[in-house]
Scaffold this motif. Structure first.
Motif, PDB file in Angstrom:
ATOM      1  N   PRO B  75       0.808  -1.223   0.000  1.00  0.00           N
ATOM      2  CA  PRO B  75       0.000   0.000   0.000  1.00  0.00           C
ATOM      3  C   PRO B  75       0.844   1.277   0.000  1.00  0.00           C
ATOM      4  O   PRO B  75       0.458   2.261  -0.623  1.00  0.00           O
ATOM      5  CB  PRO B  75      -0.829  -0.117   1.284  1.00  0.00           C
ATOM      6  CG  PRO B  75      -0.138  -1.123   2.117  1.00  0.00           C
ATOM      7  CD  PRO B  75       0.546  -2.053   1.182  1.00  0.00           C
ATOM      8  N   LEU B  76       1.988   1.265   0.685  1.00  0.00           N
ATOM      9  CA  LEU B  76       2.817   2.473   0.703  1.00  0.00           C
ATOM     10  C   LEU B  76       3.330   2.760  -0.699  1.00  0.00           C
ATOM     11  O   LEU B  76       3.355   3.899  -1.158  1.00  0.00           O
ATOM     12  CB  LEU B  76       3.986   2.294   1.677  1.00  0.00           C
ATOM     13  CG  LEU B  76       3.636   2.327   3.157  1.00  0.00           C
ATOM     14  CD1 LEU B  76       4.836   1.947   3.998  1.00  0.00           C
ATOM     15  CD2 LEU B  76       3.130   3.705   3.560  1.00  0.00           C
ATOM     16  N   TYR B 120      -3.736  -3.606   2.413  1.00  0.00           N
ATOM     17  CA  TYR B 120      -4.309  -2.459   1.710  1.00  0.00           C
ATOM     18  C   TYR B 120      -5.478  -1.862   2.482  1.00  0.00           C
ATOM     19  O   TYR B 120      -5.687  -0.659   2.482  1.00  0.00           O
ATOM     20  CB  TYR B 120      -4.740  -2.875   0.294  1.00  0.00           C
ATOM     21  CG  TYR B 120      -3.553  -3.038  -0.625  1.00  0.00           C
ATOM     22  CD1 TYR B 120      -3.130  -1.996  -1.432  1.00  0.00           C
ATOM     23  CD2 TYR B 120      -2.830  -4.223  -0.642  1.00  0.00           C
ATOM     24  CE1 TYR B 120      -2.025  -2.119  -2.256  1.00  0.00           C
ATOM     25  CE2 TYR B 120      -1.729  -4.368  -1.454  1.00  0.00           C
ATOM     26  CZ  TYR B 120      -1.323  -3.326  -2.262  1.00  0.00           C
ATOM     27  OH  TYR B 120      -0.227  -3.457  -3.053  1.00  0.00           O
ATOM     28  N   LEU B 121      -6.217  -2.748   3.140  1.00  0.00           N
ATOM     29  CA  LEU B 121      -7.360  -2.259   3.900  1.00  0.00           C
ATOM     30  C   LEU B 121      -6.916  -1.520   5.152  1.00  0.00           C
ATOM     31  O   LEU B 121      -7.528  -0.532   5.554  1.00  0.00           O
ATOM     32  CB  LEU B 121      -8.283  -3.424   4.273  1.00  0.00           C
ATOM     33  CG  LEU B 121      -9.021  -4.003   3.069  1.00  0.00           C
ATOM     34  CD1 LEU B 121      -9.868  -5.189   3.490  1.00  0.00           C
ATOM     35  CD2 LEU B 121      -9.886  -2.935   2.415  1.00  0.00           C
ATOM     36  N   LEU B 122      -5.836  -1.992   5.755  1.00  0.00           N
ATOM     37  CA  LEU B 122      -5.303  -1.316   6.934  1.00  0.00           C
ATOM     38  C   LEU B 122      -4.949   0.115   6.554  1.00  0.00           C
ATOM     39  O   LEU B 122      -5.258   1.069   7.274  1.00  0.00           O
ATOM     40  CB  LEU B 122      -4.075  -2.075   7.448  1.00  0.00           C
ATOM     41  CG  LEU B 122      -3.451  -1.522   8.723  1.00  0.00           C
ATOM     42  CD1 LEU B 122      -4.435  -1.662   9.877  1.00  0.00           C
ATOM     43  CD2 LEU B 122      -2.146  -2.232   9.044  1.00  0.00           C
ATOM     44  N   MET B 123      -4.315   0.249   5.413  1.00  0.00           N
ATOM     45  CA  MET B 123      -3.956   1.582   4.936  1.00  0.00           C
ATOM     46  C   MET B 123      -5.213   2.396   4.666  1.00  0.00           C
ATOM     47  O   MET B 123      -5.268   3.587   4.983  1.00  0.00           O
ATOM     48  CB  MET B 123      -3.100   1.459   3.673  1.00  0.00           C
ATOM     49  CG  MET B 123      -2.662   2.781   3.084  1.00  0.00           C
ATOM     50  SD  MET B 123      -1.765   3.832   4.248  1.00  0.00           S
ATOM     51  CE  MET B 123      -0.310   2.839   4.544  1.00  0.00           C
ATOM     52  N   ALA B 124      -6.236   1.746   4.113  1.00  0.00           N
ATOM     53  CA  ALA B 124      -7.471   2.456   3.824  1.00  0.00           C
ATOM     54  C   ALA B 124      -8.067   3.019   5.111  1.00  0.00           C
ATOM     55  O   ALA B 124      -8.492   4.179   5.149  1.00  0.00           O
ATOM     56  CB  ALA B 124      -8.474   1.529   3.141  1.00  0.00           C
ATOM     57  N   SER B 125      -8.030   2.220   6.179  1.00  0.00           N
ATOM     58  CA  SER B 125      -8.623   2.703   7.428  1.00  0.00           C
ATOM     59  C   SER B 125      -7.798   3.857   7.991  1.00  0.00           C
ATOM     60  O   SER B 125      -8.337   4.802   8.553  1.00  0.00           O
ATOM     61  CB  SER B 125      -8.751   1.559   8.440  1.00  0.00           C
ATOM     62  OG  SER B 125      -7.492   1.174   8.898  1.00  0.00           O
TER      63      SER B 125
END
Lengths: 204, 309, 204
Positions: B75-76, B120-125
């Motif tokens: 994600p980064l 990716y979801l962690l980043m989204a949150s």
């Protein structure tokens, strides 16, 4: 093909060497010198022994050029510690026999110890043969080092036979009768039964 | 080429799984995007579900998705790409539009596969949290808490640094890519083989067990390792899985003295912990060895271990 | 110890070679020639590079003999295709650089490529060591696949040493001398510099 004629002369200089090289011009000699170096490079870099056919193909050599270049290579190797060895499966470079005592004294473990990576690779070949290099990498999940394959070829435990009809036509690896001998088996069916790997993997 | 692709997939499970192009595993059909080759007529799929339209403000040409597939490392990396694509300074990153783009992108994922996209979801949150904070009126008293946007930018910077460093590392002259070790064979087999030991075929099976049971390199390493635990675990696993069960006593390898027994015992405990081996209750059975022993020993019940896998 | 003096001269002939060997008698020269061959044998037979100390111990050499024998070895290798290379963990024999293209052409499978994920993980360890697994995950923003760590351990490029005194006492990861060897570095300070933050900001 001349390459099978002198199978038994690995450590002797071929008798006709000097006469074969005598009548060359300097330029021809330089060319042959380069070819012999290229052969030496390929032998140092190859995992498996290289046949005359393969050498000629990769370096675009005539049969005569190969014979002459190999003669030159033998001449040059004589000054060092390596010898050109011809086996049924091709040429390879090995340390001259008279240094075996030195090696055994300094590296007493060198012969007996089989590394885990080597054993794993050998197991995959033994149980799943015929396999390609990338099959092994797939099963083990790591890239296969050339050095390990070279050791298995050196021990005469594996050989290349046939190609997989896929991209790049990779060579197929099999175990040999010497492998069976070394592990005290008379045929492949005597290998210990495969563990149920998937069960283990699922649980651990 | 083939090997390389396999490695990439193995090494980048998250990124590789997130977006799959049809026949992604077939290296014949995928032209390496960074070779500059054009990929024509490629329908885009995200987890088996074909995507009809892309988020509007994130139009990425199909070629770029092949790059995405192979190049993004998380994600980064993807966020960096968005920042770059928006042509803004990292520190001036307009968090709102970037967040919108990121989320629009992520929302295309099939809900069934959300668990696979954890990173990716962690980043989204994180992005949603930052966005919420930016939209809320600022508290009057400055809090001690760190500014989450600044923190994210710091992480992005740190990641970008490492990414560049890793490219520099890759540019170094590397053994077995740019230069090669010389390989030679040992002196003649007959000369060296004089003292070659003969090997047991069980070595092969044990190596396979060891390969599968290998701890994730999280276990503590023991310096003096005369009797390697991993070897013993593999050997006991083989004996039990072949024969179904064994008595505990038989499994304690006594040939290597006390240490051997202790390591065998630890190996059995480890296997029990991993639920590969269980204990069979044999309390009332008489054990052949107890007959000749004195009364004191007879209350020790023989223990039988069973392969559970 | 003289073995650290010529670190930077791997591919050049040491300047004082001829003068160092000029004043020798034939007998001394023959003795040195034998020693240089023994060194060559050990380097070929060893699985890892050999340090000057190890070579001196196994062959009972004085520091001066070692220097002279290595000079002779370099001289002899110049006629063939190998070069003597000194790395962080000792001497090793490799195929001279100018033949790399030939090897890459004939044996493309020997060219090990590393995935971006693996390179990034390795970089975090190399530049920020010692680090824990979760440090790596924090920097990369991705859960660390055990496959990547396994490959790095398998290559011998990283090792666990010590624990971080925090919850769970996670193991600390470091790079090894083999890592330096593989990337042609003699110490960690030779790693390419990290880009500075301002450059990163400008880049994006």
């Amino acid at each position: 093909m001349t390459d099978t004629d002198n199978t038994k002369q690995d450590y002797d200089k071929p008798p006709s060497l000097s006469s074969a090289l005598l009548s060359l011009t300097d330029e021809q000699r330089q060319h042959l010198e380069d070819l012999s170096k290229h052969i030496e490079v390929l032998l140092h870099a190859s995992e498996a022994p290289l046949t005359a056919t393969v050498l000629r193909k990769h370096l675009s050599l005539t049969a005569k050029e190969l014979t002459q270049a190999l003669a030159l290579l033998r001449q040059r190797l004589d000054m060092g510690v390596l010898s050109l060895h011809e086996t049924a499966s091709g040429y390879r470079l090995q340390i001259a026999n008279n240094y075996s005592a030195l090696i055994q004294r300094v590296f007493p473990q060198r012969q007996e110890r089989l590394s885990q990576a080597l054993l794993e690779t050998l197991s995959v070949i033994a149980y799943k043969q015929p396999v390609t290099r990338s099959d092994i990498e797939h099963v083990r999940g790591v890239t296969l080092s050339s050095n390990i394959l070279r050791q298995l070829f050196d021990k005469g435990w594996i050989e290349e036979k046939g190609y997989k009809e896929t991209l790049g036509r990779p060579a197929l690896l099999h175990t040999t009768p010497q492998f069976l001998d070394a592990f005290g088996l008379s045929e492949l069916s005597e290998l210990p039964p495969m563990p149920d790997i998937s069960a283990i993997k699922a649980m651990s | 080429m083939q090997t390389e692709l396999k490695n990439e997939q193995a090494a980048l499970p998250k990124a590789a799984l997130l977006l799959t192009v049809p026949q992604a595993s077939d290296s014949l059909d995928i032209k390496r995007a960074h070779d500059g080759s054009v990929i024509n007529d490629m329908s885009l799929r995200i987890y088996q579900t074909s995507v009809q339209h892309l988020p509007e403000d994130l139009y990425v040409p199909p070629q770029a998705f092949a790059i995405w597939l192979e190049q993004f490392a998380g994600p980064l990396d993807f966020l960096l790409y968005l920042v770059k694509k928006n042509n803004v300074d990292l520190t001036q990153m307009p968090i709102l539009p970037i967040t919108e783009q990121y989320l629009a992108y992520i929302s295309e994922l099939d809900t069934e596969h959300f668990e696979l996209a954890g990173d990716y979801l962690l980043m989204a949150s994180t992005l949603i949290a930052i966005k919420t904070e930016l939209l809320l009126p600022k508290p009057e008293t400055p809090s001690d808490e760190r500014d989450p946007k600044a923190e994210l930018i710091e992480r992005l910077e740190e990641y970008a640094q490492i990414k560049v460093a890793s490219q520099r590392l890759d540019n170094l002259v590397r053994l077995e890519r740019d230069v090669f070790l010389a390989m030679v064979s040992m002196p003649g087999q007959d000369v060296m083989n004089a003292e070659l030991p003969s090997y047991s075929p069980n070595l092969l099976i044990d190596s396979l067990f060891k390969m599968q049971l290998q701890p994730d390199y999280q276990m503590h390493t023991i310096k003096v390792d005369a009797v390697p635990l991993a070897d013993r675990i593999a050997s006991i696993s083989r004996q039990l899985s072949t024969d179904g069960e064994h008595s505990f006593y038989e499994l304690l390898d006594k040939t290597q003295g006390k240490i051997g027994v202790v390591v065998s015992f630890v190996a059995i405990l480890e296997l029990i912990k991993r639920q590969l081996v269980g204990i069979v209750n044999t309390e009332l059975e008489s054990h052949p060895t107890t007959d000749n022993n004195d009364a004191e020993d007879s209350h020790i019940k023989p223990l039988t271990l069973q392969w559970l896998a």
